[in-house]
Design an enzyme around this catalytic site. Sequence first.
Site, PDB file in Angstrom:
ATOM      1  N   CYS A 134       5.385  -6.120   0.196  1.00  0.00           N
ATOM      2  CA  CYS A 134       4.091  -5.874   0.906  1.00  0.00           C
ATOM      3  C   CYS A 134       2.762  -5.516  -0.679  1.00  0.00           C
ATOM      4  CB  CYS A 134       3.398  -4.362   1.498  1.00  0.00           C
ATOM      5  SG  CYS A 134       1.548  -3.537   1.788  1.00  0.00           S
ATOM      6  N   CYS A 137       0.421  -2.568  -0.523  1.00  0.00           N
ATOM      7  CA  CYS A 137       1.013  -1.625  -0.792  1.00  0.00           C
ATOM      8  C   CYS A 137       1.741  -0.948  -2.283  1.00  0.00           C
ATOM      9  CB  CYS A 137       2.325  -1.141  -0.159  1.00  0.00           C
ATOM     10  SG  CYS A 137       1.967  -1.941   1.473  1.00  0.00           S
ATOM     11  N   ASP A 138       2.079  -2.080  -3.051  1.00  0.00           N
ATOM     12  CA  ASP A 138       3.295  -2.035  -3.671  1.00  0.00           C
ATOM     13  C   ASP A 138       2.439  -2.304  -4.962  1.00  0.00           C
ATOM     14  OD1 ASP A 138       4.176  -0.137  -3.109  1.00  0.00           O
ATOM     15  OD2 ASP A 138       5.862  -1.743  -1.647  1.00  0.00           O
TER      16      ASP A 138
END
Length: 313
Positions: A134, A137-138
């Site tokens: 993701c 997200c990261d």
Amino acid sequence: MSEVHNVIIIGSGPAGLTAALYAARANLSPLVFEGLQPGGQLTITTEVENYPGFEHGILGPELMDIMRKQAQRFGARCEFKIVEKVELSSRPFKIYTSSEEYQTKSVIIATGASAKLLGLPSESEYMGFGVSACATCDGFFFKDQRIIVIGGGDTAMEEANYLTKFGKEVTIVHRRDEFRASKIMLERARKNPKIKFITNTVLEEVIGVNDNGKKKVTAARLKNVKTGETWIHEVEGIFLGIGHKPNTDLFKGQLNLDANGYIITENKSTKTNIEGVFACGDVQDHVYRQAVTAAGSGCMAAIDAERYLESSH
Ligand code: NDP
């Protein structure tokens, strides 16, 4: 006769647990089946920095623990059980776990989607420590670092483009030399000066070190599938962009699904084609796929279920 529940929630990510919170506060005593991955996809990430309300970020598993406790405080019952079968063609609806049958007037489906993984042992070893599925997200954790993105579809192109905001170099590694991605997304990636392509190549192994108890990725072993040549590509981040699979096997033949298997919900609501059955979170959303949007739609599902129960009395 066995108890007929007001609402059974299947799934326990941000969508399911937010639905549980709202349904509990509406005095519906929801029963939540947590499923195969209690807490959902956030439990396989580390730091979550984009969930509003947590100025300094929070660990994914901790955030999900808090959401569960918050729902339980108002009377939600969470059970670590896996739903094996549902019967939505007669009322009350029936939900089966391996050992029991449950009856319910309404169902909220929040079974999510799973990022497809390659299945390499080293991939799971470094998941959350340099390997991610993701980018939103990261990506932030890879400022000025080298990144590879695996895949040749729209997800891979989108993730690679997004990751150029952070990484100093992003390389798309694809197993063929033709791309499944739409022309426009592929062109955008090709025109991005920070993106390089390696085709006809697969990831064979994630290589990393354990630095004083802190795991991190240092390289990827890649293999050209045409020539058989393997080599070490130094890199700090490896993103899997090989697609997602909505967790809808349970509902095939009962609910309307789109061509990719996602549950179809009615415009601006969480209603499915069966009255009294609602869907929220990633199982019906392949566009936004964020914890906060999933939580928002979980709230909508509980409100939709509450209104349905009121009107069907
Ligand atoms: P796709 O199925 O389209 O693409 C998956 C890619 O991953 C393919 O290139 C595939 O290779 C590769 N792949 C799959 N399994 C492996 C494996 N085991 N090893 C190596 N490579 C693998 O999935 P996407 O998630 O990219 O897209 C799904 C849908 O969502 C599409 O309809 C897409 O258009 C849509 N989408 C739209 C977006 C947008 O419009 N902004 C963004 C993201 C997705 P191969 O081609 O060889 O099979």
